[in-house]
Write a protein that holds these residues in place. Structure first.
Motif, PDB file in Angstrom:
ATOM      1  N   HIS A  82     -17.866 -16.281  -9.790  1.00 50.48           N
ATOM      2  CA  HIS A  82     -18.475 -16.708 -11.051  1.00 50.48           C
ATOM      3  C   HIS A  82     -19.044 -18.117 -10.918  1.00 50.48           C
ATOM      4  N   HIS A  83     -18.307 -19.015 -10.269  1.00 48.14           N
ATOM      5  CA  HIS A  83     -18.758 -20.397 -10.071  1.00 48.14           C
ATOM      6  C   HIS A  83     -20.036 -20.439  -9.234  1.00 48.14           C
ATOM      7  N   LYS A  84     -20.146 -19.536  -8.270  1.00 50.67           N
ATOM      8  CA  LYS A  84     -21.333 -19.482  -7.411  1.00 50.67           C
ATOM      9  C   LYS A  84     -22.501 -18.775  -8.085  1.00 50.67           C
ATOM     10  N   GLY A  85     -22.272 -18.193  -9.256  1.00 53.18           N
ATOM     11  CA  GLY A  85     -23.342 -17.514  -9.988  1.00 53.18           C
ATOM     12  C   GLY A  85     -23.643 -16.127  -9.451  1.00 53.18           C
ATOM     13  N   LEU A  86     -22.690 -15.507  -8.750  1.00 59.98           N
ATOM     14  CA  LEU A  86     -22.911 -14.192  -8.166  1.00 59.98           C
ATOM     15  C   LEU A  86     -22.446 -13.055  -9.066  1.00 59.98           C
ATOM     16  N   VAL A  87     -21.539 -13.338 -10.001  1.00 58.37           N
ATOM     17  CA  VAL A  87     -21.081 -12.337 -10.954  1.00 58.37           C
ATOM     18  C   VAL A  87     -21.079 -12.947 -12.354  1.00 58.37           C
ATOM     19  N   ALA A  88     -21.141 -12.071 -13.338  1.00 58.30           N
ATOM     20  CA  ALA A  88     -21.092 -12.500 -14.741  1.00 58.30           C
ATOM     21  C   ALA A  88     -20.338 -11.449 -15.537  1.00 58.30           C
ATOM     22  N   GLU A  89     -19.771 -11.867 -16.650  1.00 62.73           N
ATOM     23  CA  GLU A  89     -19.077 -10.942 -17.540  1.00 62.73           C
ATOM     24  C   GLU A  89     -20.055 -10.451 -18.595  1.00 62.73           C
ATOM     25  N   ILE A  90     -19.967  -9.155 -18.890  1.00 61.13           N
ATOM     26  CA  ILE A  90     -20.747  -8.586 -19.993  1.00 61.13           C
ATOM     27  C   ILE A  90     -19.791  -7.858 -20.914  1.00 61.13           C
ATOM     28  N   GLN A  91     -20.194  -7.703 -22.155  1.00 60.32           N
ATOM     29  CA  GLN A  91     -19.379  -6.996 -23.151  1.00 60.32           C
ATOM     30  C   GLN A  91     -19.367  -5.509 -22.823  1.00 60.32           C
ATOM     31  N   GLU A 149     -18.194  -1.412 -23.675  1.00 64.60           N
ATOM     32  CA  GLU A 149     -18.216  -0.568 -24.873  1.00 64.60           C
ATOM     33  C   GLU A 149     -16.895  -0.591 -25.615  1.00 64.60           C
ATOM     34  N   GLY A 150     -15.793  -0.674 -24.909  1.00 65.20           N
ATOM     35  CA  GLY A 150     -14.478  -0.639 -25.535  1.00 65.20           C
ATOM     36  C   GLY A 150     -14.062  -1.955 -26.163  1.00 65.20           C
ATOM     37  N   GLY A 151     -14.918  -2.955 -26.126  1.00 64.32           N
ATOM     38  CA  GLY A 151     -14.600  -4.247 -26.719  1.00 64.32           C
ATOM     39  C   GLY A 151     -14.144  -5.270 -25.702  1.00 64.32           C
ATOM     40  N   GLY A 152     -13.814  -4.842 -24.491  1.00 62.58           N
ATOM     41  CA  GLY A 152     -13.401  -5.776 -23.450  1.00 62.58           C
ATOM     42  C   GLY A 152     -14.615  -6.321 -22.707  1.00 62.58           C
ATOM     43  N   PHE A 153     -14.361  -6.818 -21.508  1.00 64.79           N
ATOM     44  CA  PHE A 153     -15.436  -7.364 -20.692  1.00 64.79           C
ATOM     45  C   PHE A 153     -15.454  -6.681 -19.337  1.00 64.79           C
ATOM     46  N   GLU A 154     -16.650  -6.537 -18.771  1.00 65.63           N
ATOM     47  CA  GLU A 154     -16.826  -5.986 -17.443  1.00 65.63           C
ATOM     48  C   GLU A 154     -17.520  -7.006 -16.575  1.00 65.63           C
ATOM     49  N   CYS A 155     -17.245  -6.955 -15.309  1.00 68.99           N
ATOM     50  CA  CYS A 155     -17.845  -7.864 -14.342  1.00 68.99           C
ATOM     51  C   CYS A 155     -19.063  -7.177 -13.719  1.00 68.99           C
ATOM     52  N   ARG A 156     -20.205  -7.844 -13.688  1.00 73.53           N
ATOM     53  CA  ARG A 156     -21.429  -7.301 -13.100  1.00 73.53           C
ATOM     54  C   ARG A 156     -22.040  -8.322 -12.150  1.00 73.53           C
ATOM     55  N   LEU A 157     -22.799  -7.795 -11.177  1.00 74.62           N
ATOM     56  CA  LEU A 157     -23.516  -8.680 -10.265  1.00 74.62           C
ATOM     57  C   LEU A 157     -24.709  -9.296 -10.982  1.00 74.62           C
ATOM     58  N   THR A 158     -24.947 -10.563 -10.728  1.00 70.68           N
ATOM     59  CA  THR A 158     -26.153 -11.222 -11.207  1.00 70.68           C
ATOM     60  C   THR A 158     -27.269 -10.918 -10.204  1.00 70.68           C
TER      61      THR A 158
END
Length: 179
Positions: free
Chosen positions: A50-59, A61-70
Motif C-alpha cells: 500500500h505504501h508503494k502504491g501497488l495495492v489499494a482498498e475498495i469497498q 459488496e458486503g460492506g467490507g473492503f477488498e484489496c485490488r492492484l493499482t
C-alpha cells in the motif's frame, strides 16, 4: 484506482533513486490479488504494498473492503512475471481487456434480444389497442368504418409473451450475476 494511490507510487518512486524492492511475500500477494481478487497476507506485507502504491482498498459488496492492484501494481506484477518469479500470463492487462470484451459482447447480445422483445411486445400491444378501438367503434355506430391503420410490425411473431418475459428475466439474472 484512486489518485491517492497513484500519488503514493509517484512519491515512492521519486523520493530518491528508484528501486522497487519486493519481498517474496509481496510478490506472492501481488499474484494472488491479480488471480483471485484478494490475498491472504500479513499486515506488514499489505502496508508495504500500500505504501508503494501497488495495492489499494475498495469497498466490497458486503460492506467490507477488498484489496485490488493499482495500475502501478499491474505493471509491477507484469515485471515480476517477465522475470519468472511467479507463474502466469505476463500480460494481465491484456487478459483483463479480453475478459471485459467478452463480457461486453455478452451484454450487447442480451441488449439486442431485449430490444427485439420490446419491439415485439409494443407491436402486439398496439395491435390489441387498435382491435379494441375497432370493437368500440362498431358497438357505438353498429357498422365498422374502414380506416387505414398503420401499425408496427412484430419482428418475432412466433415467440410467445411468456417466452420473451422469461428470456428477459434470465438475461437480467445473468447480468446481475456477472457483476
Amino acid at each position: 484506482m484512486s489518485d491517492a494511490s497513484l500519488d503514493r507510487f509517484k512519491e515512492y518512486s521519486t523520493s530518491g533513486s528508484f528501486n522497487l524492492a519486493l519481498s517474496r511475500a509481496q510478490v506472492s500477494a501481488l499474484a494472488m490479488i491479480a488471480e483471485h481478487g484478494d490475498a491472504l497476507m500479513g499486515a506488514h506485507t499489505y502496508r508495504a504494498l500500500h505504501h508503494k502504491g501497488l495495492v489499494a482498498e475498495i469497498q466490497a459488496e458486503g460492506g467490507g473492503f477488498e484489496c485490488r492492484l493499482t495500475p502501478a501494481g499491474v505493471y509491477a506484477l507484469k515485471l515480476v512475471r517477465l522475470a519468472d518469479l511467479v507463474q502466469g500470463d505476463p500480460d494481465p492487462v491484456g487478459a483483463e481487456i479480453q475478459g471485459l470484451t467478452r463480457d461486453l459482447e455478452t451484454a450487447r447480445g442480451i441488449a439486442r434480444n431485449a430490444l427485439l422483445f420490446a419491439r415485439s411486445m409494443k407491436a402486439r400491444a398496439e395491435q390489441a389497442h387498435n382491435a379494441v378501438k375497432r370493437v368500440r367503434r362498431f358497438l357505438r355506430s353498429g357498422a365498422p368504418r374502414p380506416k387505414p391503420i398503420i401499425s408496427l410490425k412484430d419482428p418475432s411473431p412466433d415467440l410467445t409473451l411468456s417466452h420473451m418475459s422469461s428470456a428477459l428475466d434470465m438475461a437480467e439474472r445473468n447480468l446481475k450475476g456477472g457483476q
